[in-house]
Design a protein around this motif. Structure first.
Motif, PDB file in Angstrom:
ATOM      1  N   VAL A 104      51.169  37.768  39.933  1.00 42.92           N
ATOM      2  CA  VAL A 104      50.031  37.348  40.747  1.00 42.92           C
ATOM      3  C   VAL A 104      48.789  37.947  40.106  1.00 42.92           C
ATOM      4  N   THR A 105      47.841  37.086  39.733  1.00 47.75           N
ATOM      5  CA  THR A 105      46.592  37.519  39.114  1.00 47.75           C
ATOM      6  C   THR A 105      45.457  37.257  40.086  1.00 47.75           C
ATOM      7  N   PHE A 106      44.725  38.308  40.421  1.00 48.05           N
ATOM      8  CA  PHE A 106      43.617  38.195  41.364  1.00 48.05           C
ATOM      9  C   PHE A 106      42.303  37.991  40.620  1.00 48.05           C
ATOM     10  N   PRO A 107      41.331  37.333  41.254  1.00 46.26           N
ATOM     11  CA  PRO A 107      40.010  37.184  40.640  1.00 46.26           C
ATOM     12  C   PRO A 107      39.367  38.556  40.413  1.00 46.26           C
ATOM     13  N   HIS A 108      38.469  38.616  39.455  1.00 50.23           N
ATOM     14  CA  HIS A 108      37.812  39.886  39.124  1.00 50.23           C
ATOM     15  C   HIS A 108      37.030  40.420  40.321  1.00 50.23           C
ATOM     16  N   CYS A 109      36.930  41.739  40.364  1.00 46.59           N
ATOM     17  CA  CYS A 109      36.224  42.388  41.463  1.00 46.59           C
ATOM     18  C   CYS A 109      35.749  43.773  41.014  1.00 46.59           C
ATOM     19  N   PRO A 110      34.767  44.349  41.724  1.00 49.26           N
ATOM     20  CA  PRO A 110      34.335  45.710  41.400  1.00 49.26           C
ATOM     21  C   PRO A 110      35.444  46.719  41.675  1.00 49.26           C
ATOM     22  N   CYS A 111      35.452  47.773  40.868  1.00 47.20           N
ATOM     23  CA  CYS A 111      36.456  48.824  40.999  1.00 47.20           C
ATOM     24  C   CYS A 111      35.766  50.172  40.833  1.00 47.20           C
ATOM     25  N   ASP A 112      36.138  51.145  41.631  1.00 39.68           N
ATOM     26  CA  ASP A 112      35.477  52.446  41.571  1.00 39.68           C
ATOM     27  C   ASP A 112      35.732  53.192  40.260  1.00 39.68           C
ATOM     28  N   SER A 113      36.723  52.785  39.488  1.00 46.25           N
ATOM     29  CA  SER A 113      36.996  53.453  38.220  1.00 46.25           C
ATOM     30  C   SER A 113      36.165  52.903  37.061  1.00 46.25           C
ATOM     31  N   ILE A 142      42.580  54.470  43.248  1.00 47.15           N
ATOM     32  CA  ILE A 142      41.814  53.354  42.679  1.00 47.15           C
ATOM     33  C   ILE A 142      41.468  52.415  43.820  1.00 47.15           C
ATOM     34  N   SER A 143      40.175  52.121  43.967  1.00 49.36           N
ATOM     35  CA  SER A 143      39.700  51.247  45.048  1.00 49.36           C
ATOM     36  C   SER A 143      39.075  49.991  44.471  1.00 49.36           C
ATOM     37  N   LEU A 144      39.443  48.847  45.046  1.00 53.27           N
ATOM     38  CA  LEU A 144      38.925  47.546  44.626  1.00 53.27           C
ATOM     39  C   LEU A 144      38.208  46.902  45.803  1.00 53.27           C
ATOM     40  N   LYS A 145      36.980  46.497  45.592  1.00 55.32           N
ATOM     41  CA  LYS A 145      36.216  45.813  46.644  1.00 55.32           C
ATOM     42  C   LYS A 145      36.389  44.316  46.428  1.00 55.32           C
ATOM     43  N   THR A 146      37.097  43.670  47.351  1.00 55.27           N
ATOM     44  CA  THR A 146      37.460  42.271  47.150  1.00 55.27           C
ATOM     45  C   THR A 146      37.706  41.563  48.481  1.00 55.27           C
ATOM     46  N   PRO A 147      37.381  40.273  48.546  1.00 58.14           N
ATOM     47  CA  PRO A 147      37.718  39.513  49.748  1.00 58.14           C
ATOM     48  C   PRO A 147      39.229  39.233  49.836  1.00 58.14           C
ATOM     49  N   TYR A 148      39.987  39.545  48.776  1.00 61.86           N
ATOM     50  CA  TYR A 148      41.432  39.308  48.741  1.00 61.86           C
ATOM     51  C   TYR A 148      42.228  40.567  49.084  1.00 61.86           C
ATOM     52  N   TRP A 149      41.586  41.534  49.719  1.00 62.89           N
ATOM     53  CA  TRP A 149      42.216  42.815  50.025  1.00 62.89           C
ATOM     54  C   TRP A 149      43.501  42.654  50.836  1.00 62.89           C
TER      55      TRP A 149
END
Length: 119
Positions: free
Chosen positions: A35-44, A105-112
């Motif tokens: 499963v590949t998710f669209p790109h999103c901001p990441c705290d790292s 690792i935190s990802l800010k995404t509407p697909y959370w």
């Protein structure tokens, strides 16, 4: 799933009587069960985004630009290193444990929510 080079074999096995053979071919294609998710901001990543890929074997984080163009940096984490995960308020997070150190690792995404279900 990428079927490049498998088109003829897939067409040959597309009928109902050969579904088992069809699935065997599909399972050999790169990207099957990933499963590949669209790109999103990441705290790292200070400047840039990441593309998260989830498979049965591992989690992969591909560095990319803010427009989603992949860069060369890729981090792969086997599932055994994932010690925690969760989500809230459009953020999905997971923790990688290596030895005595933990890295959240935190990802800010509407697909959370879907990310959470994949874990």
């Amino acid at each position: 799933t990428k079927t490049i080079g498998k088109e003829i074999e897939l067409k040959r096995t597309k009928h109902a009587t050969t579904q088992r053979d069809f699935m065997k071919v599909v399972q050999t294609c790169p990207g099957h069960n990933i499963v590949t998710f669209p790109h999103c901001p990441c705290d790292s990543r200070k400047d840039g985004h990441v593309i998260l890929e989830v498979s049965f074997e591992k989690i992969s984080i591909h560095a990319c630009s803010t427009s989603g163009e992949k860069e060369s940096q890729v981090k792969n984490f086997p599932w055994q290193l994932v010690s925690d995960y969760g989500s809230s308020d459009d953020v999905f997070h997971f923790t990688i444990s290596k030895g005595s150190s933990d890295r959240k690792i935190s990802l800010k995404t509407p697909y959370w929510d879907y990310m959470h279900q994949c874990f």
